[in-house]
Design an enzyme around this catalytic site. Structure first.
Site, PDB file in Angstrom:
ATOM      1  N   CYS A 125      10.373   1.391   1.449  1.00 55.05           N
ATOM      2  CA  CYS A 125      11.321   0.334   1.811  1.00 55.05           C
ATOM      3  C   CYS A 125      12.758   0.837   1.767  1.00 55.05           C
ATOM      4  CB  CYS A 125      11.125  -0.895   0.943  1.00 55.05           C
ATOM      5  SG  CYS A 125      11.178  -0.527  -0.795  1.00 55.05           S
ATOM      6  N   LYS A 137      -2.507  -9.077  -7.134  1.00 56.39           N
ATOM      7  CA  LYS A 137      -3.294  -8.886  -5.909  1.00 56.39           C
ATOM      8  C   LYS A 137      -2.719  -7.645  -5.211  1.00 56.39           C
ATOM      9  CE  LYS A 137      -3.866  -9.149  -1.888  1.00 56.39           C
ATOM     10  NZ  LYS A 137      -4.333  -8.021  -1.021  1.00 56.39           N
ATOM     11  N   PRO A 138      -3.380  -6.492  -5.402  1.00 58.31           N
ATOM     12  CA  PRO A 138      -2.902  -5.292  -4.693  1.00 58.31           C
ATOM     13  C   PRO A 138      -3.327  -5.344  -3.234  1.00 58.31           C
ATOM     14  CG  PRO A 138      -4.871  -4.777  -5.978  1.00 58.31           C
ATOM     15  CD  PRO A 138      -4.574  -6.236  -6.217  1.00 58.31           C
ATOM     16  N   GLU A 177      10.810  -8.408  -2.636  1.00 58.83           N
ATOM     17  CA  GLU A 177      11.396  -7.137  -2.181  1.00 58.83           C
ATOM     18  C   GLU A 177      10.797  -6.847  -0.806  1.00 58.83           C
ATOM     19  OE1 GLU A 177      11.097  -3.591  -4.612  1.00 58.83           O
ATOM     20  OE2 GLU A 177      12.024  -2.462  -2.982  1.00 58.83           O
ATOM     21  N   LEU A 178      11.641  -6.924   0.222  1.00 61.14           N
ATOM     22  CA  LEU A 178      11.153  -6.942   1.601  1.00 61.14           C
ATOM     23  C   LEU A 178      11.639  -5.712   2.364  1.00 61.14           C
ATOM     24  CD1 LEU A 178      11.791 -10.762   2.061  1.00 61.14           C
ATOM     25  CD2 LEU A 178       9.720  -9.639   1.239  1.00 61.14           C
ATOM     26  N   GLY A 179      11.817  -5.867   3.672  1.00 59.29           N
ATOM     27  CA  GLY A 179      12.094  -4.703   4.525  1.00 59.29           C
ATOM     28  C   GLY A 179      13.501  -4.149   4.366  1.00 59.29           C
ATOM     29  N   TRP A 227       0.799  -1.226   0.000  1.00 57.81           N
ATOM     30  CA  TRP A 227       0.000   0.000   0.000  1.00 57.81           C
ATOM     31  C   TRP A 227       0.834   1.280   0.000  1.00 57.81           C
ATOM     32  CZ3 TRP A 227       2.082   1.999   4.286  1.00 57.81           C
ATOM     33  CH2 TRP A 227       2.463   1.133   5.309  1.00 57.81           C
ATOM     34  N   GLU A 233      12.594  -2.455  11.344  1.00 60.50           N
ATOM     35  CA  GLU A 233      12.051  -1.554  10.330  1.00 60.50           C
ATOM     36  C   GLU A 233      10.851  -0.824  10.930  1.00 60.50           C
ATOM     37  OE1 GLU A 233      10.000  -3.093   6.728  1.00 60.50           O
ATOM     38  OE2 GLU A 233      11.214  -1.621   5.659  1.00 60.50           O
ATOM     39  N   ILE A 234      10.887   0.518  10.936  1.00 62.40           N
ATOM     40  CA  ILE A 234       9.792   1.309  11.522  1.00 62.40           C
ATOM     41  C   ILE A 234       8.766   1.654  10.451  1.00 62.40           C
ATOM     42  CG2 ILE A 234       9.200   3.459  12.723  1.00 62.40           C
ATOM     43  CD1 ILE A 234      12.057   3.391  13.940  1.00 62.40           C
ATOM     44  N   THR A 282       8.886  -8.574   5.614  1.00 62.05           N
ATOM     45  CA  THR A 282       9.774  -9.744   5.618  1.00 62.05           C
ATOM     46  C   THR A 282       9.019 -10.971   6.139  1.00 62.05           C
ATOM     47  OG1 THR A 282      11.680  -8.315   5.832  1.00 62.05           O
ATOM     48  CG2 THR A 282      11.993 -10.590   6.515  1.00 62.05           C
ATOM     49  N   GLY A 288      -5.099  -9.810   2.039  1.00 64.75           N
ATOM     50  CA  GLY A 288      -3.866 -10.564   1.819  1.00 64.75           C
ATOM     51  C   GLY A 288      -3.887 -11.931   2.474  1.00 64.75           C
TER      52      GLY A 288
HETATM   53  P1  NDP Z   1       2.237  -7.043   4.395  1.00 64.00           P
HETATM   54  O1  NDP Z   1       3.478  -7.742   4.048  1.00 64.00           O
HETATM   55  O2  NDP Z   1       1.237  -7.725   5.248  1.00 64.00           O
HETATM   56  O3  NDP Z   1       1.440  -6.588   3.066  1.00 64.00           O
HETATM   57  C1  NDP Z   1       2.019  -6.505   1.771  1.00 64.00           C
HETATM   58  C2  NDP Z   1       1.108  -7.182   0.744  1.00 64.00           C
HETATM   59  O4  NDP Z   1       0.963  -8.564   1.077  1.00 64.00           O
HETATM   60  C3  NDP Z   1      -0.315  -6.624   0.690  1.00 64.00           C
HETATM   61  O5  NDP Z   1      -0.825  -6.738  -0.615  1.00 64.00           O
HETATM   62  C4  NDP Z   1      -1.075  -7.575   1.601  1.00 64.00           C
HETATM   63  O6  NDP Z   1      -2.459  -7.573   1.315  1.00 64.00           O
HETATM   64  C5  NDP Z   1      -0.418  -8.887   1.239  1.00 64.00           C
HETATM   65  N1  NDP Z   1      -0.497  -9.924   2.265  1.00 64.00           N
HETATM   66  C6  NDP Z   1      -0.751  -9.799   3.593  1.00 64.00           C
HETATM   67  N2  NDP Z   1      -0.712 -11.001   4.200  1.00 64.00           N
HETATM   68  C7  NDP Z   1      -0.440 -11.908   3.240  1.00 64.00           C
HETATM   69  C8  NDP Z   1      -0.260 -13.327   3.238  1.00 64.00           C
HETATM   70  N3  NDP Z   1      -0.360 -14.055   4.350  1.00 64.00           N
HETATM   71  N4  NDP Z   1       0.033 -13.937   2.078  1.00 64.00           N
HETATM   72  C9  NDP Z   1       0.148 -13.221   0.943  1.00 64.00           C
HETATM   73  N5  NDP Z   1      -0.029 -11.888   0.873  1.00 64.00           N
HETATM   74  C10 NDP Z   1      -0.299 -11.230   2.011  1.00 64.00           C
HETATM   75  O7  NDP Z   1       2.615  -5.662   5.044  1.00 64.00           O
HETATM   76  P2  NDP Z   1       1.732  -4.793   6.066  1.00 64.00           P
HETATM   77  O8  NDP Z   1       0.774  -4.040   5.258  1.00 64.00           O
HETATM   78  O9  NDP Z   1       1.159  -5.610   7.163  1.00 64.00           O
HETATM   79  O10 NDP Z   1       2.862  -3.872   6.685  1.00 64.00           O
HETATM   80  C11 NDP Z   1       3.646  -4.388   7.759  1.00 64.00           C
HETATM   81  C12 NDP Z   1       5.082  -3.970   7.628  1.00 64.00           C
HETATM   82  O11 NDP Z   1       5.633  -4.493   6.428  1.00 64.00           O
HETATM   83  C13 NDP Z   1       5.309  -2.471   7.513  1.00 64.00           C
HETATM   84  O12 NDP Z   1       5.344  -1.880   8.773  1.00 64.00           O
HETATM   85  C14 NDP Z   1       6.640  -2.434   6.822  1.00 64.00           C
HETATM   86  O13 NDP Z   1       7.644  -2.620   7.793  1.00 64.00           O
HETATM   87  C15 NDP Z   1       6.625  -3.636   5.908  1.00 64.00           C
HETATM   88  N6  NDP Z   1       6.260  -3.292   4.505  1.00 64.00           N
HETATM   89  C16 NDP Z   1       7.271  -3.221   3.605  1.00 64.00           C
HETATM   90  C17 NDP Z   1       6.985  -2.847   2.314  1.00 64.00           C
HETATM   91  C18 NDP Z   1       8.056  -2.727   1.283  1.00 64.00           C
HETATM   92  O14 NDP Z   1       7.898  -1.957   0.340  1.00 64.00           O
HETATM   93  N7  NDP Z   1       9.130  -3.493   1.377  1.00 64.00           N
HETATM   94  C19 NDP Z   1       5.629  -2.486   1.881  1.00 64.00           C
HETATM   95  C20 NDP Z   1       4.628  -2.655   2.908  1.00 64.00           C
HETATM   96  C21 NDP Z   1       4.972  -3.032   4.178  1.00 64.00           C
HETATM   97  P3  NDP Z   1      -3.477  -6.717   2.233  1.00 64.00           P
HETATM   98  O15 NDP Z   1      -2.833  -5.368   2.423  1.00 64.00           O
HETATM   99  O16 NDP Z   1      -4.727  -6.693   1.433  1.00 64.00           O
HETATM  100  O17 NDP Z   1      -3.589  -7.481   3.512  1.00 64.00           O
END
Ligand code: NDP
Length: 498
Positions: free
Chosen positions: A296, A186-187, A262-264, A162, A394-395, A241, A219
């Protein structure tokens, strides 16, 4: 805070989206409502897809891949569709930026800049579609000729977060399409609008039906099922992550699908005493605050040479105080709202924990109350030790922790003291230091005397627990291909059985 109605009108009613399958809108499921995080008003409605919808959508993408309606075209023909998409995006730039702001809370001027970057992604990928090629081996002796073919990997599942809903999408989709793959995207459920709008645009640009499909929903249900789907050949995931790790398990437990992750990050910004401190302070203010720090590659650890640390922290704090936080629809705003309630709680929780663990707030640290929406001041901590939560985790918010060093080796050691390796920024006018630090800090993206600069020609991705694989540029197209080695006998075979 100015009233946003005097800036740009809010929608009269939430915009109602179907999900996008086989070149058409599909409707009729339960709806999810999204409220603007800056205004608290409902802005969009999206469908909660069922697991059956997901299966049907993967089947559509599979058919579109197997009958070669897209992969069978020339790179030039694929490139033409991508260039037409770029033109259509240019025409709809302000509309896409507007929906991005309403769902995400980012500043409108920033959102428009992001759409320009997305257009550049499509144009770059259009060229890459024509240039993608394999290799040949003319070195196998007179009886054998070797070719290496690059083939599209197949059906790609793409899960996006998001924080940059359209930008992260466009750093992947055009490159995936350039390779000849088909997709199911899947956004994030809270920011699906612009991913859905792209479906309409791609179809208008001439993309065959069934090549780009979007399922919407949470998600933990739809996203999770996509990661485990046995008929998806590759999954590209951007997000936390923790969920990245669950993608690895799901791939292993289903069909060993190829993964791009691409993670934290916990990205360092290293400032030497011989740098232009004014420039570095501006870079650090931007690096930590851009997109409210929900990025990120945000800077989150300042590593500054002790001899200038006090002077630099003051310069930086003065800059951070001047950042304009406010209604994202106001063109004067530099940073807008925090995107989700959960993220707001996470960021503020870290600020409280930093203080409880003994760090000092130099500037910021407070919630900004504009009567609606969720906003946090850009925050700088000093007196941070390496075991504190604000130093290690990661904050994903506008919070920077300052550390001091005396030697080049110490700066490198602090920078590498993290499980992550996504990005790093370095400020010095000394070429020896610049090259030494660049070589020894483990990060996938590096900026010297600048920060968060670049274009879609350059690859992006992380070292260590920041992920696998690379996106954008020719690297990004190759990521979505498989390599096939072809051996061709020349002349009569020398027989094994006489
Ligand atoms: P998530 O990893 O939960 O969300 C990222 C995407 O994965 C969203 O589309 C989400 O869908 C989807 N998702 C959630 N749970 C699952 C699952 N079990 N299996 C497959 N897909 C899933 O991140 P959060 O939104 O919970 O954010 C938490 C933390 O993650 C943040 O505080 C930040 O630290 C990190 N983050 C890092 C990002 C980056 O660009 N590297 C981007 C976003 C977060 P939905 O939103 O519909 O649940």
């Amino acid at each position: 805070m100015k009233d946003s109605t005097t800036l740009m009108a809010m929608p009269q009613a939430p915009r109602d989206f179907g999900f996008w399958r086989d070149g058409k809108w599909v409707r009729g499921r339960e709806k999810a409502e999204r409220r603007s995080p800056a205004h608290g008003l409902p802005v969009t409605l999206t469908e909660k897809c069922t697991l059956e919808d997901l299966d049907d959508t993967v089947a559509v993408a599979r058919r579109a891949f197997e009958d070669r309606r897209w992969s069978g075209l020339s790179g030039a023909a694929r490139g033409t569709v991508l260039l037409r998409t770029a033109d259509l995006l240019r025409r709809r730039r302000d509309e896409i930026a507007y929906w991005e702001v309403l769902e995400n809370g980012k500043a409108i001027t920033q959102a428009r800049g992001e759409i320009d970057h997305c257009i550049a992604c499509f144009e770059t990928a259009a060229g890459a579609a024509r240039l993608l090629h394999g290799d040949s081996f003319n070195s196998l002796g007179d009886a054998l000729f070797g070719m290496v073919l690059r083939e599209p990997v197949g059906v790609v599942g793409l899960i996006t977060p998001w924080n940059f809903p359209f930008l992260i999408l466009c750093e992947r989709v055009p490159f995936i399409l350039a390779s000849g793959c088909t997709l199911v995207v899947k956004p994030s459920e809270v920011t699906s609008a612009t991913t859905l709008i792209l479906g309409e645009i791609l179809t208008e640009a001439g993309l065959p039906d069934g090549v780009y499909n979007v399922v919407t929903g949470p998600g933990r249900t739809i996203g999770q099922a996509l990661t485990a789907h046995p008929d998806v050949d590759m999954l590209s995931f951007t997000g936390s992550t923790a969920v990245g790790r669950s993608c690895v398990h799901a791939a292993a437990d289903s069909n060993f699908k190829k993964l791009g992750l691409e993670l934290g990050g916990k990205n360092p910004i290293i400032v030497f005493a011989d740098s232009d401190l004014e420039d570095a302070a501006d870079g650090a203010a931007f690096g930590v605050s851009f997109n409210s720090g929900q990025c990120c590659v945000s800077s989150s650890r300042l590593i500054v040479e002790r001899s200038v640390a006090a002077e630099f922290e003051k310069l930086l704090a003065d800059k951070m105080k001047k950042i304009v936080v406010g209604d994202p629809l106001d063109p004067a705003t530099q940073i807008g709202a925090i995107t989700t309630n959960a993220q707001f709680d996470t960021i503020f929780g870290f600020i409280e924990r930093g203080q409880a663990e003994g760090a000092t707030v130099v500037t910021g640290g407070k919630v900004l109350d504009f009567g609606r929406g969720q906003y946090i001041e850009p925050t700088l901590f000093s007196g941070v030790t390496r075991n504190m939560a604000i130093a290690r985790d990661e904050i994903f918010g506008p919070v920077l922790s300052s550390f001091h060093f005396d030697t080049v080796d110490e700066a490198i050691e602090i920078a590498n003291d993290t499980v992550y390796g996504l990005a790093a920024s370095l400020w010095t006018k000394n070429i020896d230091k610049a090259l030494t630090v660049t070589r020894r800090v483990r990060a996938g993206r590096f900026w010297v005397n600048t920060i968060m600069a670049g274009g879609p020609e350059m690859p992006l991705g992380g070292f260590k627990q920041s992920g696998w694989g690379r996106e954008t540029g020719l690297y990004g197209v190759e990521e979505y291909t498989q390599v096939k080695s072809v051996h061709i006998e020349i002349g009569k075979r020398s027989h094994w059985v006489s």
